[in-house]
Motif scaffolding. Structure first.
Motif, mmCIF file in Angstrom:
data_model
loop_
_atom_site.group_PDB
_atom_site.id
_atom_site.type_symbol
_atom_site.label_atom_id
_atom_site.label_comp_id
_atom_site.label_asym_id
_atom_site.label_seq_id
_atom_site.Cartn_x
_atom_site.Cartn_y
_atom_site.Cartn_z
ATOM 1 N N MET A 29 2.084 17.613 -25.816
ATOM 2 C CA MET A 29 1.583 18.762 -25.045
ATOM 3 C C MET A 29 0.242 19.245 -25.592
ATOM 4 O O MET A 29 0.070 19.415 -26.802
ATOM 5 N N THR A 30 -0.702 19.420 -24.739
ATOM 6 C CA THR A 30 -1.999 19.950 -25.147
ATOM 7 C C THR A 30 -2.016 21.468 -24.969
ATOM 8 O O THR A 30 -1.624 21.975 -23.914
ATOM 9 N N VAL A 31 -2.434 22.177 -26.028
ATOM 10 C CA VAL A 31 -2.555 23.633 -25.936
ATOM 11 C C VAL A 31 -3.938 23.956 -25.367
ATOM 12 O O VAL A 31 -4.957 23.561 -25.927
ATOM 13 N N ARG A 32 -3.943 24.693 -24.234
ATOM 14 C CA ARG A 32 -5.211 25.054 -23.598
ATOM 15 C C ARG A 32 -5.659 26.416 -24.113
ATOM 16 O O ARG A 32 -4.948 27.409 -23.953
ATOM 17 N N VAL A 33 -6.829 26.415 -24.725
ATOM 18 C CA VAL A 33 -7.284 27.612 -25.439
ATOM 19 C C VAL A 33 -8.418 28.298 -24.675
ATOM 20 O O VAL A 33 -9.316 27.632 -24.154
ATOM 21 N N GLY A 34 -8.355 29.616 -24.612
ATOM 22 C CA GLY A 34 -9.467 30.421 -24.130
ATOM 23 C C GLY A 34 -10.128 31.120 -25.307
ATOM 24 O O GLY A 34 -9.426 31.661 -26.173
ATOM 25 N N VAL A 35 -11.458 31.098 -25.343
ATOM 26 C CA VAL A 35 -12.173 31.619 -26.504
ATOM 27 C C VAL A 35 -12.972 32.864 -26.129
ATOM 28 O O VAL A 35 -13.814 32.829 -25.229
ATOM 29 N N ILE A 36 -12.737 33.965 -26.850
ATOM 30 C CA ILE A 36 -13.471 35.212 -26.646
ATOM 31 C C ILE A 36 -14.486 35.359 -27.760
ATOM 32 O O ILE A 36 -14.127 35.592 -28.917
ATOM 33 N N GLY A 37 -15.751 35.172 -27.431
ATOM 34 C CA GLY A 37 -16.803 35.265 -28.450
ATOM 35 C C GLY A 37 -17.385 33.888 -28.733
ATOM 36 O O GLY A 37 -16.724 33.063 -29.347
ATOM 37 N N ALA A 38 -18.617 33.649 -28.269
ATOM 38 C CA ALA A 38 -19.217 32.324 -28.403
ATOM 39 C C ALA A 38 -20.417 32.351 -29.339
ATOM 40 O O ALA A 38 -21.405 31.647 -29.154
ATOM 41 N N GLY A 39 -20.335 33.184 -30.386
ATOM 42 C CA GLY A 39 -21.384 33.214 -31.407
ATOM 43 C C GLY A 39 -21.250 32.013 -32.339
ATOM 44 O O GLY A 39 -20.563 31.036 -32.026
ATOM 45 N N MET A 40 -21.872 32.110 -33.492
ATOM 46 C CA MET A 40 -21.901 30.981 -34.425
ATOM 47 C C MET A 40 -20.496 30.528 -34.809
ATOM 48 O O MET A 40 -20.177 29.337 -34.759
ATOM 49 N N ILE A 41 -19.650 31.484 -35.191
ATOM 50 C CA ILE A 41 -18.302 31.104 -35.621
ATOM 51 C C ILE A 41 -17.474 30.624 -34.437
ATOM 52 O O ILE A 41 -16.730 29.649 -34.532
ATOM 53 N N GLY A 42 -17.622 31.280 -33.306
ATOM 54 C CA GLY A 42 -16.914 30.835 -32.112
ATOM 55 C C GLY A 42 -17.285 29.405 -31.751
ATOM 56 O O GLY A 42 -16.418 28.570 -31.454
#
Lengths: 338, 338, 338, 338
Positions: free
Chosen positions: A1-14
């Motif tokens: 199973m693939t975990v589908r991730v949503g990312v909040i914050g696309a700065g350097m660390i993101g």
């Protein structure tokens, strides 16, 4: 199973974590990205075949987002984590869990109300093979009961924006978490010594600082925080027990002998020093989410870190020993598993 | 793009690589498995949602197999690698490329006829961060021109089936490859010294052995191979140049001080010592295949290793210095890239 | 010229120094010995061809005694040292110079009145090659301006008679002296932390202790004193400056690798650890006396150590930071030479 | 009892030993000095209150000369040592005992005829605390039966007058002696490998060299001799046995961390590296002479070193393995004591 991730914050660390989820670890896919800067979100999302969405709330609401990663600006963490809990979705939040202890408590209460663990906080030291070896030695009784810990956290330099409280909030917070875990003990008081300042820090900054923590069982921890040490990113941890001591390994580096000296290189930043720990942290998070619920640093650990950090800042300000004013640990978070 | 891999050979190493392709690295999927033991193939395939097929030839012919991994019994390697080349499919072959130098040459010729690199041989030392650091130091002139290399390859113990020639074929072969790469030089002669035998080896086995290699440029390499050393899996490499020396790092381990000694643990097997190197090796292979063609140890490197290994076995048998009878390197394999 | 030495106190340490003066170093001869136990004095004197005399005063008055060594019971030191000064004879006094700060001051005043240096105190760390290398690195600017020092002083175990104040008086006193010399700075305040006690200490003893010293220039020193650590006699000193750190060398010991570990032996007592430092200390004292006057740790250093030790004992007792109430340093003792 | 020493040869090494006998160790006095340069003899003698005499024979004949130290030019050693034996006086001879094996044998025979040990040869490695620790580990069975030894002897540079044979005669001779003692075994064959030469050596010099020794019991020793290594005076010795390995300690040096590296200093010459070993060597010689007869490296050891050195030079010249043609050891020299 693939975990589908949503990312909040696309700065350097993101962006670094998006690369990690996409190119390094297995079992994950980034499907949605949001950022306060919509153009940046669009650009970063496009790189990995994800879509950009307008807000954190939108992102959390997407049906194909199985899990949420919060790497936005610290003061926004609480809002996003609470929304993820409300949506019943696992959420990985970079430290701090929240900048205010009260917000951390709200998260802890919301998670308990939800009835299962959803939150993991990004304290990656627990995933470093060196700290893990140290913990296995301690747990096996290799040094007897721990009595003292001598630590150092050194950075080559910090930008002008770094202020004295950040020595606790941004820097020592890693030791605060990893020592609670390593010793399986709680920090109850803290004092901060202010040595003569290095000339390599800006005028407002107290650098170095020596933080002295006391645990519930009476273990004494001294932590040198020195963020303009010039020579490298240098992390030390020596645990002293009733029958022995155990010290964190130095990074494995080639030895060179020439021109009258024998030498090894010192890492220059935290990425170089802890890159593998980050990879392991995310792989284990994804695996745990796929298996049911996260097992890493909990919302309670995030709350404790914020409370202890606050006490450390107050100890520096006041010059006095400050007690840590922490709630009792709920049964929900009992044991290493939560 | 996901690279769909077919695996020939589902023994211990094959299973470990299947786990690695499935659970550790990103961008790969195992779609087909074959083994001389059909039941084992079925069982292993089922675990990762792949299908079992009857033979290596069948597997290579499957339309959805993008790349082939050969981990079957050594004497079968050549046949499978040649079939993969004939099918125009990238193939990763565990060492040895072939047990006979003549077969290695046939592969080298087939690949050149195919006109592009398809073959990579499983010499994983080149992916170890320690050897890579060593190479970067040498390439940067950090020790001047290399003159000598002192190495040791030690195992705690070997089974009864291990015989004297395997010290070259199975053990020293890793140093043979990594030193050719590290020094960017060719081995041209070899002598083997037979020290007094350890009582911990079985009666037929010459253990330890000291192998003395000479390179085209006159570098002298001494390699202690000691496969019943009792104390651990212990890999040493010290390069000595005109102005300095550089030594492979010891694995990073916690230091413990108790009961009158300061100590660190020694790894007990190659998995523990080189686990990260294997992960990197496969990630880079998959990435390179996805990008076009493999860039790791080539068929030529596999041929060279077999020729040098043969000379080493003859040197042990004869007690004399044996020249390495190697063909000239084709332009096709010129440079580090091939 | 041979320096003829009279020894006051023929106990274990006295006998060891008599052996040193007789068998190890050059340029000295022991001519007279006294002890509170006349039989012991006679026996020890006979061994080296010296004569026994009845009292310290008698011994100091002997015309052929060029220099006096005081190794009697601490509370008697002041009386003998003052008598030697009155007689105009160089005197080497084992630490402490005197058990009371007031007596140290009387000695300091007497020596100034005598107009030349006669007194040397037995702080032997300054003669250890490791501390000397550390000092040469600091003096050469190798770490920039010192900001912090992290130290440990560990003994495997102590007898029942060892009480909590002795951690400062008998143990930490060595670091107190050597750090004042190393940093060329004065200690002005001290605090003592009391970690959870080891179960290997007797009930009355606070062991370990963490002593926190502050110097006039703002350097912060932390010193772990742990006298029942079980594992060995273990002395650590790490100096941290504006641009680097320098650490005291570990004793040179063979590395052994067997049975799954790599290890070195830890010294088990101070004799083993500092034997060469004692030899150098006495050779330099004898050479300096022969050349005119002693150049090692002065009466002022003895006074300072006693005052700081007293403050440390009070800091442990009170749990508070205690200022060091020290007189101004007389010009007579200015500079490293005095 | 003071041992009165006469010194033959007042060059650099002779002067250093005179200083040692006079200023460092106890129980010795230099009473007479001779040198081929009479002015130098007079000047050096005057410095320590000794008298200059015309010749070695004169010096040995002086009634107040209890023991003789030979530090003259190598080819003259045999004559002086034989004269000392004839006079029944203990004689310490710097290496080599004699430049010709035949002369060594004459000494060995003369000493046996004299019926007691009079000769000690200046192999000071046996007095180094590191080698002694190594020997105690081996003798205690800490690594099981020894099988191999890996050594290196490196100098930063040598003068133009240093020629290829000196790598054995002047440099490796120290390892030859100390390994015979360490292993309690005899060297029976030797081969020398000639790696590519460093550009930092003069054109006639084969530098580095790798010497391969075999002992009677089958132990294999490899010794890198590299006398223009540039980086320092660097002595390595790793003994590998059936159950473990033991390695000579590195000199104890402070660790410095700054500017991106962690480092320690490498000694730059043999005086710095072995100063303490020389002091111990002479103290033990004087003590043994005072007690009856010398117990250090014997005339037999001097003979063996010369024979093995000759074989090593021949092995380099011929490129072949050369057997060591040594007489049987007389019972007189049996055991570690002789």
């Amino acid at each position: 199973m693939t975990v589908r991730v949503g990312v909040i914050g696309a700065g350097m660390i993101g962006q670094d974590h998006i690369r990690r989820l996409t190119e390094v670890i297995t079992g994950a896919e980034v499907v949605a990205v949001t950022d306060i800067d919509a153009d940046r979100a669009a650009e970063v999302a496009a790189r990995v075949g994800a879509r950009a969405v307008a807000t954190g709330a939108d992102l959390i609401g997407q049906p194909d987002v199985d899990a949420v990663l919060v790497t936005s600006w610290g003061p926004t963490h609480a809002e996003h984590v609470l929304a993820a809990i409300a949506a019943g979705k696992p959420v990985f939040c970079e430290k701090p869990l929240a900048t205010e202890a009260a917000d951390c408590l709200r998260i802890v209460e919301a998670e308990q109300a939800a009835g299962r663990r959803l939150v993991q906080v990004g304290f990656m030291r627990r995933y470093d093979s060196g700290y893990r070896e140290l913990k296995s030695i301690l747990d096996a009784g290799g040094i007897g009961a721990p009595l003292m810990v001598h630590c150092a956290h050194r950075n080559p330099s910090v930008p002008e924006s770094y202020h004295s409280a950040m020595a606790a909030q941004d820097t020592a917070v890693h030791e605060i978490d990893v020592l609670r875990w390593l010793l399986d003990d709680e920090i109850v008081a803290v004092q901060v010594l202010a040595p003569r300042r290095t000339r390599h820090a800006h005028a407002e900054l107290q650098d170095p600082q020596i933080m002295l923590f006391e645990t519930a069982s009476g273990i004494r921890i001294d932590l040198e925080v020195f963020v303009n040490c010039q020579w490298g990113y240098d992390i030390q941890c020596e645990t002293v027990g009733e029958t022995g001591l155990a010290r964190l390994p130095e990074p494995a580096r080639a030895t060179v002998r020439s021109a009258g000296t024998t030498r090894t290189a010192v890492p220059q930043d935290w990425r170089e020093r802890f890159v593998t720990a980050f990879d392991v942290e995310f792989q284990e998070w994804i695996d745990a989410v796929a298996a049911g619920e996260p097992t890493g640093p909990s919302a309670w650990d995030g709350y404790a870190a914020t409370v202890i950090t606050d006490a450390t800042v107050e100890a520096l300000r006041s010059g006095r020993t400050v007690g840590v004013d922490m709630k009792d640990r709920p049964a929900f978070y009992a044991g290493g598993a939560r």
